[in-house]
Scaffold this motif. Structure first.
Motif, PDB file in Angstrom:
ATOM      1  N   THR A   1     -25.533  -7.756 -35.865  1.00  0.00           N
ATOM      2  CA  THR A   1     -25.478  -8.735 -36.945  1.00  0.00           C
ATOM      3  C   THR A   1     -24.991 -10.097 -36.476  1.00  0.00           C
ATOM      4  O   THR A   1     -25.320 -11.111 -37.063  1.00  0.00           O
ATOM      5  CB  THR A   1     -24.583  -8.267 -38.108  1.00  0.00           C
ATOM      6  N   ARG A   2     -24.178 -10.128 -35.418  1.00  0.00           N
ATOM      7  CA  ARG A   2     -23.673 -11.382 -34.854  1.00  0.00           C
ATOM      8  C   ARG A   2     -23.723 -11.326 -33.328  1.00  0.00           C
ATOM      9  O   ARG A   2     -22.684 -11.346 -32.664  1.00  0.00           O
ATOM     10  CB  ARG A   2     -22.237 -11.652 -35.303  1.00  0.00           C
ATOM     11  N   PRO A   3     -24.909 -11.246 -32.736  1.00  0.00           N
ATOM     12  CA  PRO A   3     -24.993 -11.105 -31.282  1.00  0.00           C
ATOM     13  C   PRO A   3     -24.345 -12.265 -30.522  1.00  0.00           C
ATOM     14  O   PRO A   3     -23.852 -12.076 -29.413  1.00  0.00           O
ATOM     15  CB  PRO A   3     -26.492 -11.018 -31.009  1.00  0.00           C
ATOM     16  N   GLU A   4     -24.317 -13.433 -31.128  1.00  0.00           N
ATOM     17  CA  GLU A   4     -23.709 -14.585 -30.452  1.00  0.00           C
ATOM     18  C   GLU A   4     -22.213 -14.391 -30.215  1.00  0.00           C
ATOM     19  O   GLU A   4     -21.637 -14.948 -29.288  1.00  0.00           O
ATOM     20  CB  GLU A   4     -23.957 -15.884 -31.235  1.00  0.00           C
ATOM     21  N   TYR A   5     -21.576 -13.579 -31.034  1.00  0.00           N
ATOM     22  CA  TYR A   5     -20.147 -13.333 -30.848  1.00  0.00           C
ATOM     23  C   TYR A   5     -19.880 -12.563 -29.555  1.00  0.00           C
ATOM     24  O   TYR A   5     -18.825 -12.693 -28.956  1.00  0.00           O
ATOM     25  CB  TYR A   5     -19.557 -12.564 -32.031  1.00  0.00           C
ATOM     26  N   GLY A   6     -20.817 -11.749 -29.132  1.00  0.00           N
ATOM     27  CA  GLY A   6     -20.658 -10.975 -27.908  1.00  0.00           C
ATOM     28  C   GLY A   6     -20.636 -11.824 -26.654  1.00  0.00           C
ATOM     29  O   GLY A   6     -20.185 -11.378 -25.602  1.00  0.00           O
ATOM     30  N   THR A   7     -21.099 -13.051 -26.749  1.00  0.00           N
ATOM     31  CA  THR A   7     -21.126 -13.944 -25.584  1.00  0.00           C
ATOM     32  C   THR A   7     -19.885 -14.829 -25.496  1.00  0.00           C
ATOM     33  O   THR A   7     -19.710 -15.546 -24.519  1.00  0.00           O
ATOM     34  CB  THR A   7     -22.375 -14.846 -25.626  1.00  0.00           C
ATOM     35  N   LEU A   8     -19.029 -14.784 -26.502  1.00  0.00           N
ATOM     36  CA  LEU A   8     -17.855 -15.652 -26.526  1.00  0.00           C
ATOM     37  C   LEU A   8     -16.713 -15.089 -25.689  1.00  0.00           C
ATOM     38  O   LEU A   8     -16.552 -13.875 -25.589  1.00  0.00           O
ATOM     39  CB  LEU A   8     -17.369 -15.830 -27.971  1.00  0.00           C
ATOM     40  N   SER A   9     -15.924 -15.985 -25.136  1.00  0.00           N
ATOM     41  CA  SER A   9     -14.691 -15.548 -24.482  1.00  0.00           C
ATOM     42  C   SER A   9     -13.744 -15.049 -25.570  1.00  0.00           C
ATOM     43  O   SER A   9     -13.948 -15.342 -26.766  1.00  0.00           O
ATOM     44  CB  SER A   9     -14.039 -16.715 -23.734  1.00  0.00           C
ATOM     45  N   LEU A  10     -12.724 -14.328 -25.203  1.00  0.00           N
ATOM     46  CA  LEU A  10     -11.777 -13.826 -26.196  1.00  0.00           C
ATOM     47  C   LEU A  10     -11.125 -14.984 -26.952  1.00  0.00           C
ATOM     48  O   LEU A  10     -10.984 -14.927 -28.174  1.00  0.00           O
ATOM     49  CB  LEU A  10     -10.722 -12.940 -25.543  1.00  0.00           C
ATOM     50  N   ASP A  11     -10.754 -16.048 -26.246  1.00  0.00           N
ATOM     51  CA  ASP A  11     -10.149 -17.206 -26.913  1.00  0.00           C
ATOM     52  C   ASP A  11     -11.113 -17.845 -27.903  1.00  0.00           C
ATOM     53  O   ASP A  11     -10.721 -18.199 -29.015  1.00  0.00           O
ATOM     54  CB  ASP A  11      -9.682 -18.237 -25.889  1.00  0.00           C
ATOM     55  N   ASP A  12     -12.382 -17.980 -27.510  1.00  0.00           N
ATOM     56  CA  ASP A  12     -13.374 -18.572 -28.414  1.00  0.00           C
ATOM     57  C   ASP A  12     -13.651 -17.664 -29.612  1.00  0.00           C
ATOM     58  O   ASP A  12     -13.853 -18.132 -30.727  1.00  0.00           O
ATOM     59  CB  ASP A  12     -14.673 -18.873 -27.671  1.00  0.00           C
ATOM     60  N   LEU A  13     -13.665 -16.356 -29.373  1.00  0.00           N
ATOM     61  CA  LEU A  13     -13.877 -15.403 -30.462  1.00  0.00           C
ATOM     62  C   LEU A  13     -12.723 -15.477 -31.461  1.00  0.00           C
ATOM     63  O   LEU A  13     -12.938 -15.475 -32.676  1.00  0.00           O
ATOM     64  CB  LEU A  13     -14.031 -13.985 -29.911  1.00  0.00           C
ATOM     65  N   MET A  14     -11.506 -15.559 -30.973  1.00  0.00           N
ATOM     66  CA  MET A  14     -10.343 -15.669 -31.861  1.00  0.00           C
ATOM     67  C   MET A  14     -10.322 -17.020 -32.578  1.00  0.00           C
ATOM     68  O   MET A  14      -9.897 -17.101 -33.732  1.00  0.00           O
ATOM     69  CB  MET A  14      -9.050 -15.445 -31.087  1.00  0.00           C
TER      70      MET A  14
END
Length: 145
Positions: free
Chosen positions: A83-96
């Motif tokens: 549902t949000r494949p772009e989130y899988g490419t983020l660093s942990l800091d960017d995801l948070m």
């Protein structure tokens, strides 16, 4: 896709032929994964007419799917995070940072809905991060607090 699909599904919950009675308790769980899904659920409750006289409380618990999305790749077997494949490419800091940005955007919706004059004005609201258990020992699980 989430907004359209969840909007359609969430609004159908209130179209059921279950008339309101002060002797009934209705518990409705809108399962959503991300912060921007919260206003869709609030709109479904706000726009309902059949149970408009019922006191409402609201609980939001968001965070698990942000963490589950970390390093998830739908193309390599992670269909559950599609549902949000772009989130899988983020660093942990960017995801948070995305998690925090989403939470901050939803606060205005919750403030209206949960205020004294809002739909949940009598019973109020609760907003939490993800539930934690003893098996969630890694730092990643504690970043949503």
């Amino acid at each position: 896709r989430d907004k359209q699909l969840l909007g359609e599904i969430f609004s159908k919950v209130w179209q059921e032929d279950i008339p309101y009675s002060q002797n009934r308790v209705r518990i409705t769980n809108f399962f959503a994964e991300f912060w921007d899904n919260v206003p869709i659920a609030l709109d479904a409750v706000q726009n309902s007419t059949q149970w408009s006289m019922a006191p409402v409380t609201h609980i939001t618990a968001v965070g698990l799917w942000y963490i589950n999305s970390f390093r998830c790749d739908p193309a390599n077997g992670g269909q559950w995070c599609a549902t949000r494949p772009e989130y899988g490419t983020l660093s942990l800091d960017d995801l948070m940072a995305e998690y925090k940005r989403g939470a901050e955007q939803v606060v205005s919706n919750l403030e209206v809905f949960c205020s004294r004059d809002g739909r949940a004005g009598e019973l109020g609201c609760t907003v939490t991060t993800i539930d934690h258990c003893q098996f969630m020992t890694g730092d990643i699980w504690h970043r949503t607090r």
